[in-house]
Write an enzyme that holds these catalytic residues in place. Structure first.
Site, PDB file in Angstrom:
ATOM      1  CG  HIS A   1      -1.945  -0.908   1.008  1.00 49.88           C
ATOM      2  ND1 HIS A   1      -3.091  -1.107   1.729  1.00 49.88           N
ATOM      3  CD2 HIS A   1      -2.095  -2.000   0.230  1.00 49.88           C
ATOM      4  CE1 HIS A   1      -3.868  -2.180   1.493  1.00 49.88           C
ATOM      5  NE2 HIS A   1      -3.231  -2.601   0.486  1.00 49.88           N
TER       6      HIS A   1
ATOM      7  CD  GLU B   1      -1.454   4.139   3.690  1.00 51.16           C
ATOM      8  OE1 GLU B   1      -2.620   4.315   4.247  1.00 51.16           O
ATOM      9  OE2 GLU B   1      -1.437   3.283   2.410  1.00 51.16           O
TER      10      GLU B   1
ATOM     11  CB  ALA C   1     -30.835  -1.752 -36.066  1.00 55.96           C
TER      12      ALA C   1
ATOM     13  CB  SER D   1     -27.035  -2.109 -36.303  1.00 52.59           C
ATOM     14  OG  SER D   1     -26.411  -3.299 -36.073  1.00 52.59           O
TER      15      SER D   1
ATOM     16  CD  GLU E   1     -20.226  -2.005 -25.985  1.00 57.91           C
ATOM     17  OE1 GLU E   1     -20.543  -2.165 -27.253  1.00 57.91           O
ATOM     18  OE2 GLU E   1     -18.948  -1.604 -25.844  1.00 57.91           O
TER      19      GLU E   1
ATOM     20  N   GLY F   1     -28.776  -4.678 -25.989  1.00 56.23           N
ATOM     21  CA  GLY F   1     -29.663  -4.159 -26.769  1.00 56.23           C
ATOM     22  C   GLY F   1     -30.804  -3.334 -26.069  1.00 56.23           C
TER      23      GLY F   1
ATOM     24  CB  THR G   1     -34.971  -5.922 -24.234  1.00 50.30           C
ATOM     25  OG1 THR G   1     -35.693  -5.810 -25.614  1.00 50.30           O
ATOM     26  CG2 THR G   1     -35.695  -6.597 -23.252  1.00 50.30           C
ATOM     27  CG  LEU G   2     -29.547  -5.798 -20.859  1.00 47.69           C
ATOM     28  CD1 LEU G   2     -29.951  -6.835 -19.768  1.00 47.69           C
ATOM     29  CD2 LEU G   2     -28.071  -6.383 -21.244  1.00 47.69           C
ATOM     30  CB  ALA G   3     -30.797  -0.316 -22.699  1.00 49.85           C
TER      31      ALA G   3
END
Length: 342
Positions: A45, A47, A156, A162, A261, A263, A265-267
């Site tokens: 570390h 310190e 797209a 796309s 990243e 599509g 639906t996930l977003a």
């Protein structure tokens, strides 16, 4: 403290899983005796590095540290005890360590008779470890949602094509941002349809040595032949559709920064769950009029309910020639009101 912050932000130091920390030892006249910074998990570390450089000269000094000295034994011993053993008289740290595993260093120092002060340039110290601080404070990874869109919000065309909404310059910039995260996350549909490799590549389109984890989220079985499962980077299939469960599983693996990243639906699932902390949009000067939206239905039916975002940066990424269009990268975060609701 400014010098300690510079040390903490030394280029080339890993962004995680450990925080970046800098330390400067000062004598009674305020002159520097030694300095050090943490080089990553398993390394001494900050310190300890400074104390080793100072040797016997550490006795009676003031240690100026960007993060509260740790109070636990892991791969290395507790820094608080090392400072006490070295005879350090006073410790000034910027940011308290709220990690339940390591917290309590300040109290341990004070109990040993060391003078302790904290809060000096805490805002700057938190900025050095923005993602680590967020993950520790919230108990989950920081989530950056990245997408590319046309001016009319399409990711797209109507036929599903796309390539390429984003320009070559935008794609190179995306790889730079991917390298700042420790996890890439997409859904099973993206893997089925696009078969991305999800690696980070350099300016010559070659994989870089340190690769983020490639996480795929969803219940669907996927063929082992998909590129995301090759040997160029580690991979993980999270068999859940719940964003909270996915992030909890990643946090248990010490993952702190998810680059989303997937599509639309996930977003939408992450947005509805209040689990998007940063938005990076690459906007192309194109109009499609129809096609796939950049984000799926959020259940919003009136302007008053629109998700509000605060723009933090706008960068123009010019094309290299007339064949490659200019993109604009817009970086945003949820507005304070949205963050409080989430």
């Amino acid at each position: 403290m400014l010098r300690a912050l510079e040390l903490a932000a030394t280029p080339g130091v890993p962004l995680g899983p450990n925080p970046r920390v800098g330390c400067v030892l000062l004598d009674a006249d305020g002159q520097e005796v030694a300095e050090g910074f943490h080089r990553g998990a398993g390394a001494p570390h900050a310190e300890v590095v400074a104390l080793a450089e100072a040797g016997d000269r550490a006795r009676g000094t003031t240690a100026v540290v960007t993060l509260e000295p740790c109070n636990h034994t892991g791969r290395t011993g507790p820094c608080a005890q090392a400072l006490v053993d070295a005879g350090v008289r006073r410790v000034v740290f910027a940011q308290p360590d709220t990690n339940p595993v390591a917290e309590g260093g300040g109290a341990a120092l004070a109990a040993a008779g060391v003078e302790v002060e904290h809060g000096l340039r805490e805002t700057e110290a938190r900025a050095v470890n923005r993602v680590w601080t967020f993950a520790v404070d919230h108990g989950r990874p920081f989530v950056t949602w990245k997408f590319a869109t046309t001016l009319d919000g399409r990711s797209a065309a109507a036929d599903g094509t796309s390539r390429w909404v984003s320009s070559p310059e935008a794609r190179r910039d995306t790889h730079r941002l991917r390298a700042l995260a420790d996890t890439m996350l997409v859904g099973t549909n993206t893997i089925d349809v696009d078969d991305p490799e999800l690696t980070v590549r350099d300016e010559l389109d070659q994989p870089v040595p340190q690769q983020p984890l490639r996480a795929v989220m969803g219940l669907r079985d996927l063929p082992a032949t998909k590129r995301v499962f090759n040997d160029r980077a580690p991979s993980l299939h999270l068999r859940t559709r719940d964003p909270h469960e996915a992030l909890a599983a990643l946090y248990r693996q010490d993952r702190q920064h998810v680059f989303l990243e997937g599509g639309p639906t996930l977003a939408a699932a992450f947005l509805e769950a209040g689990l998007v902390d940063e938005v990076v949009a690459y906007v192309a000067p194109m109009l499609l009029g129809a096609g796939r939206n950049a984000v799926a239905d959020l259940g919003i039916h009136t302007m008053a309910d629109a998700r509000q975002l605060e723009v933090t940066d706008v960068t123009v990424l010019p094309g290299t020639d007339t064949a490659h269009h200019t993109n604009v990268r817009i970086t945003m975060r949820p507005s304070p009101a949205v963050e409080e609701e989430a």
